[in-house]
Write a protein that holds these residues in place. Structure first.
Motif, PDB file in Angstrom:
ATOM      1  N   THR A  56       3.752   2.105  -1.643  1.00 40.05           N
ATOM      2  CA  THR A  56       3.006   1.234  -0.741  1.00 40.05           C
ATOM      3  C   THR A  56       2.023   0.383  -1.536  1.00 40.05           C
ATOM      4  O   THR A  56       1.322   0.894  -2.416  1.00 40.05           O
ATOM      5  CB  THR A  56       2.241   2.057   0.307  1.00 40.05           C
ATOM      6  N   ILE A  57       2.003  -0.903  -1.249  1.00 45.92           N
ATOM      7  CA  ILE A  57       1.101  -1.838  -1.912  1.00 45.92           C
ATOM      8  C   ILE A  57       0.153  -2.414  -0.868  1.00 45.92           C
ATOM      9  O   ILE A  57       0.576  -2.801   0.223  1.00 45.92           O
ATOM     10  CB  ILE A  57       1.886  -2.976  -2.593  1.00 45.92           C
ATOM     11  N   THR A  58      -1.120  -2.463  -1.204  1.00 42.43           N
ATOM     12  CA  THR A  58      -2.118  -3.078  -0.338  1.00 42.43           C
ATOM     13  C   THR A  58      -2.907  -4.092  -1.158  1.00 42.43           C
ATOM     14  O   THR A  58      -3.328  -3.791  -2.275  1.00 42.43           O
ATOM     15  CB  THR A  58      -3.079  -2.033   0.256  1.00 42.43           C
ATOM     16  N   SER A  59      -3.087  -5.287  -0.607  1.00 42.16           N
ATOM     17  CA  SER A  59      -3.798  -6.355  -1.311  1.00 42.16           C
ATOM     18  C   SER A  59      -4.867  -6.956  -0.418  1.00 42.16           C
ATOM     19  O   SER A  59      -4.597  -7.301   0.740  1.00 42.16           O
ATOM     20  CB  SER A  59      -2.829  -7.466  -1.747  1.00 42.16           C
ATOM     21  N   LEU A 160      -8.317 -11.530   3.959  1.00 46.04           N
ATOM     22  CA  LEU A 160      -7.136 -10.945   4.596  1.00 46.04           C
ATOM     23  C   LEU A 160      -6.636  -9.766   3.788  1.00 46.04           C
ATOM     24  O   LEU A 160      -6.670  -9.785   2.553  1.00 46.04           O
ATOM     25  CB  LEU A 160      -6.036 -12.018   4.660  1.00 46.04           C
ATOM     26  N   VAL A 161      -6.155  -8.739   4.471  1.00 50.23           N
ATOM     27  CA  VAL A 161      -5.477  -7.616   3.821  1.00 50.23           C
ATOM     28  C   VAL A 161      -4.010  -7.629   4.238  1.00 50.23           C
ATOM     29  O   VAL A 161      -3.697  -7.800   5.418  1.00 50.23           O
ATOM     30  CB  VAL A 161      -6.121  -6.266   4.193  1.00 50.23           C
ATOM     31  N   VAL A 162      -3.126  -7.477   3.263  1.00 50.54           N
ATOM     32  CA  VAL A 162      -1.682  -7.380   3.512  1.00 50.54           C
ATOM     33  C   VAL A 162      -1.194  -6.076   2.898  1.00 50.54           C
ATOM     34  O   VAL A 162      -1.538  -5.752   1.749  1.00 50.54           O
ATOM     35  CB  VAL A 162      -0.910  -8.558   2.898  1.00 50.54           C
ATOM     36  N   THR A 163      -0.394  -5.315   3.634  1.00 41.53           N
ATOM     37  CA  THR A 163       0.154  -4.059   3.119  1.00 41.53           C
ATOM     38  C   THR A 163       1.627  -3.959   3.463  1.00 41.53           C
ATOM     39  O   THR A 163       2.070  -4.484   4.484  1.00 41.53           O
ATOM     40  CB  THR A 163      -0.628  -2.842   3.668  1.00 41.53           C
ATOM     41  N   TYR A 164       2.393  -3.315   2.598  1.00 40.55           N
ATOM     42  CA  TYR A 164       3.846  -3.194   2.800  1.00 40.55           C
ATOM     43  C   TYR A 164       4.410  -2.127   1.868  1.00 40.55           C
ATOM     44  O   TYR A 164       3.745  -1.671   0.930  1.00 40.55           O
ATOM     45  CB  TYR A 164       4.547  -4.536   2.538  1.00 40.55           C
ATOM     46  N   ARG A 165       5.654  -1.720   2.143  1.00 40.68           N
ATOM     47  CA  ARG A 165       6.389  -0.792   1.283  1.00 40.68           C
ATOM     48  C   ARG A 165       7.301  -1.598   0.363  1.00 40.68           C
ATOM     49  O   ARG A 165       8.014  -2.496   0.817  1.00 40.68           O
ATOM     50  CB  ARG A 165       7.232   0.178   2.115  1.00 40.68           C
ATOM     51  N   ARG A 166       7.284  -1.259  -0.914  1.00 41.56           N
ATOM     52  CA  ARG A 166       8.094  -1.998  -1.891  1.00 41.56           C
ATOM     53  C   ARG A 166       9.059  -1.058  -2.605  1.00 41.56           C
ATOM     54  O   ARG A 166       8.694   0.044  -3.016  1.00 41.56           O
ATOM     55  CB  ARG A 166       7.202  -2.689  -2.913  1.00 41.56           C
ATOM     56  N   GLU A 167      10.306  -1.516  -2.758  1.00 40.51           N
ATOM     57  CA  GLU A 167      11.299  -0.836  -3.574  1.00 40.51           C
ATOM     58  C   GLU A 167      11.693  -1.786  -4.697  1.00 40.51           C
ATOM     59  O   GLU A 167      12.021  -2.949  -4.454  1.00 40.51           O
ATOM     60  CB  GLU A 167      12.525  -0.454  -2.740  1.00 40.51           C
TER      61      GLU A 167
END
Length: 266
Positions: A56-59, A160-167
């Motif tokens: 999981t990446i959060t920016s 802004l915060v953006v989060t997602y799952r990365r493969e």
């Protein structure tokens, strides 16, 4: 409006300014109906990244009061930059300090590069209720950004915060790096902009291809069967445009004419 900033940094490692060599970056939005097929194709044609397989990446994105970085991206300006503070996965229970990465991402046309520095902050600084404070202290930020090649007289604010799952994957023949991002969510943290709507969820995902060749490697040409739209794409700009649009408007359901199926959740 100026925001107070967190002073929770306990240790800051020296700014290294690690520079990634300029490379071609292509980003494609993958509709929800094609995500499973895209995942199968990538796992068949590529090998998992041996060092960073996924997570999981959060920016947290920083911008000027006039949202200069956002407008540069929206207008497709040839030279543009983004500034963000990024962290990976959720801090483990009992952790008192966690690493975050201050990043300056630059683009010249289709060429992209990234510089970053690693910093240790208190685990409490990553509490979502404190994101609006900025995570890193403002009195140190300008110096660290200068070390990464970013210079601007304008004050940067948390937006802004953006989060997602990365493969992540590696293409076997050329070594091109690929990533597939899913479960992308965004949330305004700027008190000046936030309307109290909470998270915005994007259906589908984003495929990124990074390498030195303009053409797709032979092993990846099967991706063309997905009918993906290769071109300029920014999670920051796309998410912010949707969040700033009026609830229920067409821009929310299909920003930039490509994205769709956004929904809000508390």
């Amino acid at each position: 409006m100026r925001f107070p900033w967190s002073t929770a940094v306990r240790t800051s490692l020296p700014v290294t300014g690690d520079a990634v060599t300029e490379r071609l970056e292509r980003k494609c939005h993958v509709p929800e109906s094609r995500l499973l097929l895209a995942t199968h194709l990538l796992r068949h044609c590529c090998r998992p990244d041996p060092q960073y397989r996924g997570g999981t990446i959060t920016s947290l994105y920083l911008d000027t009061a006039e949202l200069r970085h956002f407008h540069d991206s929206e207008q497709g300006n040839h030279d543009r930059q983004k500034v963000r503070i990024r962290w990976y996965d959720t801090p483990s229970a009992g952790a008192t300090e966690v690493p975050v990465y201050l990043e300056v991402k630059s683009r010249r046309g289709a060429l992209g590069s990234k510089r970053r520095s690693r910093h240790l902050v208190s685990a409490a600084a990553l509490d979502p209720r404190r994101w609006w404070q900025g995570i890193l202290p403002s009195h140190e930020l300008s110096g660290w950004l200068a070390g990464l090649g970013y210079r601007s007289e304008a004050v940067l604010e948390p937006v802004l915060v953006v989060t997602y799952r990365r493969e992540r994957f590696i293409e076997i023949q050329t070594g091109a790096r690929l990533s597939l991002d899913q479960g992308i969510r965004a949330r305004l943290v700027s008190p000046r902009l936030d309307r109290g709507e909470g998270w915005l969820q994007m259906a589908g995902g984003v495929l990124e291809i990074k390498g030195r060749a303009a053409e797709l490697p032979t092993t990846l040409r099967s991706l063309r069967f997905l009918g993906l739209d290769q071109g300029r794409y920014s999670k920051y700009a796309t998410s912010l445009a949707a969040l700033l649009d009026d609830p229920g408007s067409m821009g929310r359901s299909s920003p930039s004419g490509r994205l769709h199926d956004f929904s809000t959740e508390p």
